[in-house]
Design a protein around this motif. Structure first.
Motif, mmCIF file in Angstrom:
data_model
loop_
_atom_site.group_PDB
_atom_site.id
_atom_site.type_symbol
_atom_site.label_atom_id
_atom_site.label_comp_id
_atom_site.label_asym_id
_atom_site.label_seq_id
_atom_site.Cartn_x
_atom_site.Cartn_y
_atom_site.Cartn_z
ATOM 1 N N TRP A 240 -16.204 -5.422 -3.758
ATOM 2 C CA TRP A 240 -15.093 -4.770 -3.064
ATOM 3 C C TRP A 240 -14.824 -3.361 -3.598
ATOM 4 C CZ3 TRP A 240 -13.165 -9.796 -5.171
ATOM 5 C CH2 TRP A 240 -13.383 -10.847 -4.274
ATOM 6 N N GLY A 241 -15.821 -2.681 -4.083
ATOM 7 C CA GLY A 241 -15.603 -1.363 -4.679
ATOM 8 C C GLY A 241 -14.961 -0.369 -3.733
ATOM 9 N N HIS A 242 -15.228 -0.516 -2.434
ATOM 10 C CA HIS A 242 -14.664 0.424 -1.463
ATOM 11 C C HIS A 242 -13.154 0.283 -1.309
ATOM 12 C CE1 HIS A 242 -15.154 -3.334 0.733
ATOM 13 N NE2 HIS A 242 -14.252 -2.895 1.604
ATOM 14 N N VAL A 243 -12.627 -0.880 -1.691
ATOM 15 C CA VAL A 243 -11.205 -1.157 -1.465
ATOM 16 C C VAL A 243 -10.327 -0.221 -2.287
ATOM 17 C CG1 VAL A 243 -9.396 -2.892 -1.761
ATOM 18 C CG2 VAL A 243 -11.603 -3.550 -0.799
ATOM 19 N N TRP A 244 -10.741 0.078 -3.511
ATOM 20 C CA TRP A 244 -9.889 0.920 -4.372
ATOM 21 C C TRP A 244 -10.501 2.292 -4.641
ATOM 22 C CZ3 TRP A 244 -11.518 -3.862 -6.744
ATOM 23 C CH2 TRP A 244 -12.693 -3.719 -7.510
ATOM 24 N N ALA A 245 -11.408 2.711 -3.788
ATOM 25 C CA ALA A 245 -12.013 4.035 -3.978
ATOM 26 C C ALA A 245 -10.998 5.144 -3.729
ATOM 27 C CB ALA A 245 -13.197 4.196 -3.032
ATOM 28 N N GLY A 246 -11.152 6.255 -4.425
ATOM 29 C CA GLY A 246 -10.317 7.425 -4.193
ATOM 30 C C GLY A 246 -8.992 7.386 -4.930
ATOM 31 N N ARG A 247 -8.062 8.192 -4.428
ATOM 32 C CA ARG A 247 -6.739 8.324 -5.041
ATOM 33 C C ARG A 247 -5.662 7.916 -4.047
ATOM 34 N NH1 ARG A 247 -7.475 11.066 -9.832
ATOM 35 N NH2 ARG A 247 -9.519 12.069 -10.037
ATOM 36 N N LEU A 248 -4.469 7.684 -4.551
ATOM 37 C CA LEU A 248 -3.387 7.182 -3.697
ATOM 38 C C LEU A 248 -3.102 8.115 -2.527
ATOM 39 C CD1 LEU A 248 -0.773 5.754 -6.258
ATOM 40 C CD2 LEU A 248 -2.450 4.516 -4.883
ATOM 41 N N GLY A 249 -3.150 9.412 -2.769
ATOM 42 C CA GLY A 249 -2.862 10.360 -1.706
ATOM 43 C C GLY A 249 -3.865 10.325 -0.574
ATOM 44 N N GLU A 250 -5.053 9.738 -0.816
ATOM 45 C CA GLU A 250 -6.091 9.661 0.203
ATOM 46 C C GLU A 250 -5.997 8.405 1.055
ATOM 47 O OE1 GLU A 250 -9.266 11.971 -2.763
ATOM 48 O OE2 GLU A 250 -9.584 9.876 -2.173
ATOM 49 N N LEU A 251 -5.107 7.480 0.677
ATOM 50 C CA LEU A 251 -4.943 6.261 1.458
ATOM 51 C C LEU A 251 -4.299 6.589 2.802
ATOM 52 C CD1 LEU A 251 -3.620 3.787 -1.282
ATOM 53 C CD2 LEU A 251 -5.938 3.970 -0.375
ATOM 54 N N PRO A 252 -4.673 5.886 3.874
ATOM 55 C CA PRO A 252 -4.061 6.146 5.181
ATOM 56 C C PRO A 252 -2.568 5.841 5.163
ATOM 57 C CG PRO A 252 -5.437 4.171 5.240
ATOM 58 C CD PRO A 252 -5.712 4.839 3.937
ATOM 59 N N ALA A 253 -1.816 6.633 5.905
ATOM 60 C CA ALA A 253 -0.360 6.488 5.902
ATOM 61 C C ALA A 253 0.079 5.124 6.412
ATOM 62 C CB ALA A 253 0.261 7.601 6.748
ATOM 63 N N ALA B 94 0.177 11.331 -5.684
ATOM 64 C CA ALA B 94 -1.030 11.404 -4.867
ATOM 65 C C ALA B 94 -2.297 11.457 -5.708
ATOM 66 C CB ALA B 94 -0.954 12.623 -3.946
ATOM 67 N N GLY B 95 -2.224 12.010 -6.918
ATOM 68 C CA GLY B 95 -3.416 12.158 -7.741
ATOM 69 C C GLY B 95 -3.797 10.924 -8.535
ATOM 70 N N LEU B 96 -2.942 9.892 -8.533
ATOM 71 C CA LEU B 96 -3.238 8.669 -9.294
ATOM 72 C C LEU B 96 -4.372 7.906 -8.623
ATOM 73 C CD1 LEU B 96 -2.383 6.786 -11.661
ATOM 74 C CD2 LEU B 96 -0.899 5.617 -10.022
ATOM 75 N N ARG B 97 -5.319 7.435 -9.423
ATOM 76 C CA ARG B 97 -6.433 6.673 -8.863
ATOM 77 C C ARG B 97 -5.939 5.362 -8.249
ATOM 78 N NH1 ARG B 97 -11.475 8.335 -9.733
ATOM 79 N NH2 ARG B 97 -11.859 9.960 -11.285
ATOM 80 N N THR B 98 -6.484 5.033 -7.100
ATOM 81 C CA THR B 98 -6.086 3.801 -6.415
ATOM 82 C C THR B 98 -6.391 2.582 -7.264
ATOM 83 O OG1 THR B 98 -6.534 4.857 -4.283
ATOM 84 C CG2 THR B 98 -6.387 2.459 -4.302
ATOM 85 N N ARG B 99 -7.531 2.581 -7.941
ATOM 86 C CA ARG B 99 -7.909 1.426 -8.748
ATOM 87 C C ARG B 99 -6.934 1.208 -9.899
ATOM 88 N NH1 ARG B 99 -13.425 4.000 -11.300
ATOM 89 N NH2 ARG B 99 -12.461 5.380 -12.850
ATOM 90 N N THR B 100 -6.367 2.292 -10.448
ATOM 91 C CA THR B 100 -5.393 2.157 -11.533
ATOM 92 C C THR B 100 -4.117 1.495 -11.031
ATOM 93 O OG1 THR B 100 -6.273 4.137 -12.618
ATOM 94 C CG2 THR B 100 -4.069 3.415 -13.268
ATOM 95 N N ALA B 101 -3.616 1.963 -9.887
ATOM 96 C CA ALA B 101 -2.392 1.383 -9.330
ATOM 97 C C ALA B 101 -2.600 -0.078 -8.953
ATOM 98 C CB ALA B 101 -1.945 2.189 -8.116
ATOM 99 N N MET B 102 -3.751 -0.397 -8.366
ATOM 100 C CA MET B 102 -4.018 -1.781 -7.967
ATOM 101 C C MET B 102 -4.194 -2.685 -9.173
ATOM 102 S SD MET B 102 -6.515 -1.563 -4.630
ATOM 103 C CE MET B 102 -5.892 -1.021 -3.032
ATOM 104 N N ALA B 103 -4.880 -2.187 -10.210
ATOM 105 C CA ALA B 103 -5.094 -2.999 -11.411
ATOM 106 C C ALA B 103 -3.776 -3.302 -12.110
ATOM 107 C CB ALA B 103 -6.046 -2.286 -12.361
ATOM 108 N N LEU B 104 -2.908 -2.297 -12.224
ATOM 109 C CA LEU B 104 -1.606 -2.510 -12.866
ATOM 110 C C LEU B 104 -0.746 -3.460 -12.047
ATOM 111 C CD1 LEU B 104 -0.778 1.112 -14.089
ATOM 112 C CD2 LEU B 104 -1.520 -0.831 -15.477
ATOM 113 N N THR B 105 -0.805 -3.334 -10.718
ATOM 114 C CA THR B 105 -0.046 -4.238 -9.860
ATOM 115 C C THR B 105 -0.573 -5.662 -9.980
ATOM 116 O OG1 THR B 105 0.404 -2.449 -8.291
ATOM 117 C CG2 THR B 105 0.696 -4.681 -7.492
ATOM 118 N N TRP B 106 -1.886 -5.801 -10.029
ATOM 119 C CA TRP B 106 -2.516 -7.120 -10.166
ATOM 120 C C TRP B 106 -2.072 -7.796 -11.463
ATOM 121 C CZ3 TRP B 106 -6.193 -10.190 -7.524
ATOM 122 C CH2 TRP B 106 -6.791 -11.193 -8.287
#
Length: 352
Positions: free
Chosen positions: A190-203, A278-290
């Motif tokens: 599932w590497g594509h799920v957390w790719a990029g940064r939070l600001g790049e996620l669709p609204a 916006a600059g926070l990595r998506t994987r970091t936010a998801m890992a901390l939430t998990w």
């Protein structure tokens, strides 16, 4: 008119491959498509071996043995309840063994996502507080000179002192090995799920309902977070007289770790659902939430269950405020996990 010429080279290549495969099949030779890397095999062995001391102790206790349990321990007051509890915890550690295999075998990639994610989330929630709390207890014990690990006072023993480093040490190794295996597995699948940064996620990734759930969970976390912070600072507000009298630095350390997760989990989820910063990595936010939602939800559920068990001494029973805090902790974690599940579901393919 010309006569079509034969193409012996291509014909030869077509006939050689089946013959080669037939010979390999006849000899019983099977070459795996993607062999497990050595590092993952080592992690798998570590995770499984780390389960053995705990399982051995529990099986011994179920069979009537008392190794590690001193005379007068409260664990001997309710043998039936102890047998049932030990049986459940043996099953839980057996799940860790199954997860270690699933995360490192080719067939594990074909397992439905929820069959892996649910037990892995629960394992994270039960192991993460121990991984953070037990080393902190040992440090506090060195500073204060008290016994770390809650072995119990001399006049009212609980378990022999050696049991805690053996069991909790095993838990820490399990958590590290299983966590590393899951991170590698999730990256592959599932590497594509957390790719990029939070600001790049669709609204439209997080709707109003998800944001409302995160806010509601944050509000619910206020009471248990405030209480655990007070207890971590030495206050005994909300504790029964017996528990207040026994509240020491060791117990305060456990409360401090709980407070840490109660703050981390809602904060990380709010960052994820608001896509800020916006600059926070998506994987970091998801890992901390998990990790945060799992620790809060599962530990709250565990404490809620323990608070329902009968005690020989009524003075040790948790107060209504403590039970309310445990329930709030549990519901908070489950709500935050639900928010994360919606985000993951929208980012990843169905069932993948």
């Amino acid at each position: 008119m010309t006569t079509p010429t034969a193409r012996p080279a291509r014909t030869g290549r077509r006939s050689e491959a089946p013959a080669h495969r037939t010979a390999a099949a006849a000899s019983g030779e099977r070459r795996p498509a993607s062999p497990t890397p050595p590092a993952r095999r080592v992690l798998r062995v570590l995770a499984i071996v780390a389960c053995l001391p705990y399982i051995a102790l529990k099986v011994t206790w179920i069979g009537g043995g008392r190794i590690g349990i001193p005379d007068g321990s409260a664990l001997l007051d309710h043998p039936t309840a102890m047998a049932v509890g030990n049986s459940l915890t043996v099953l839980a550690d057996a799940v860790v063994v199954l997860l270690a295999l699933l995360l490192t075998r080719p067939w594990g990639l074909r397992v439905r996502a929820w069959l892996l994610v649910l037990p892995m989330w629960a394992a994270t929630g039960l192991l993460a507080p121990i991984m953070a709390g037990y080393p902190a207890q040992l440090v506090v014990a060195l500073v204060t000179g008290q016994d770390g690990g809650s072995s119990g006072p001399a006049d009212e023993p609980f378990l022999d002192a050696w049991v805690f480093p053996v069991v909790y040490g095993g838990f820490i190794v399990q958590g590290l090995a299983l966590g590393a295996l899951f991170a590698l597995y999730a990256r592959d699948r599932w590497g594509h799920v957390w790719a990029g940064r939070l600001g790049e996620l669709p609204a439209g990734l997080t709707g109003t309902g998800v944001r409302a759930g995160a806010v509601a969970a944050t509000v619910l976390a206020l009471l248990p977070a405030a209480l655990t912070v007070l207890w971590a600072c030495g206050s005994t507000a909300g504790l029964s007289p017996e528990l207040a009298a026994r509240h020491d630095a060791d117990r305060a350390t456990v409360d401090a770790v709980r407070a840490l997760f109660l703050v981390l989990a809602p904060l990380a989820t709010l960052l994820l659902v608001t896509r800020r910063p916006a600059g926070l990595r998506t994987r970091t936010a998801m890992a901390l939430t998990w990790v945060g939602s799992a620790a809060v939800g599962c530990w709250g559920a565990y404490m809620s269950l323990v608070s329902l068990l009968p005690l020989a001494d009524p003075g040790k029973e948790p107060t209504g405020l403590m039970i309310t805090a445990y329930a709030g902790e549990m519901i908070t974690g489950f709500l935050l996990a639900g928010c994360l599940a919606v985000v993951l579901r929208r980012r990843g393919p169905a069932g993948g």
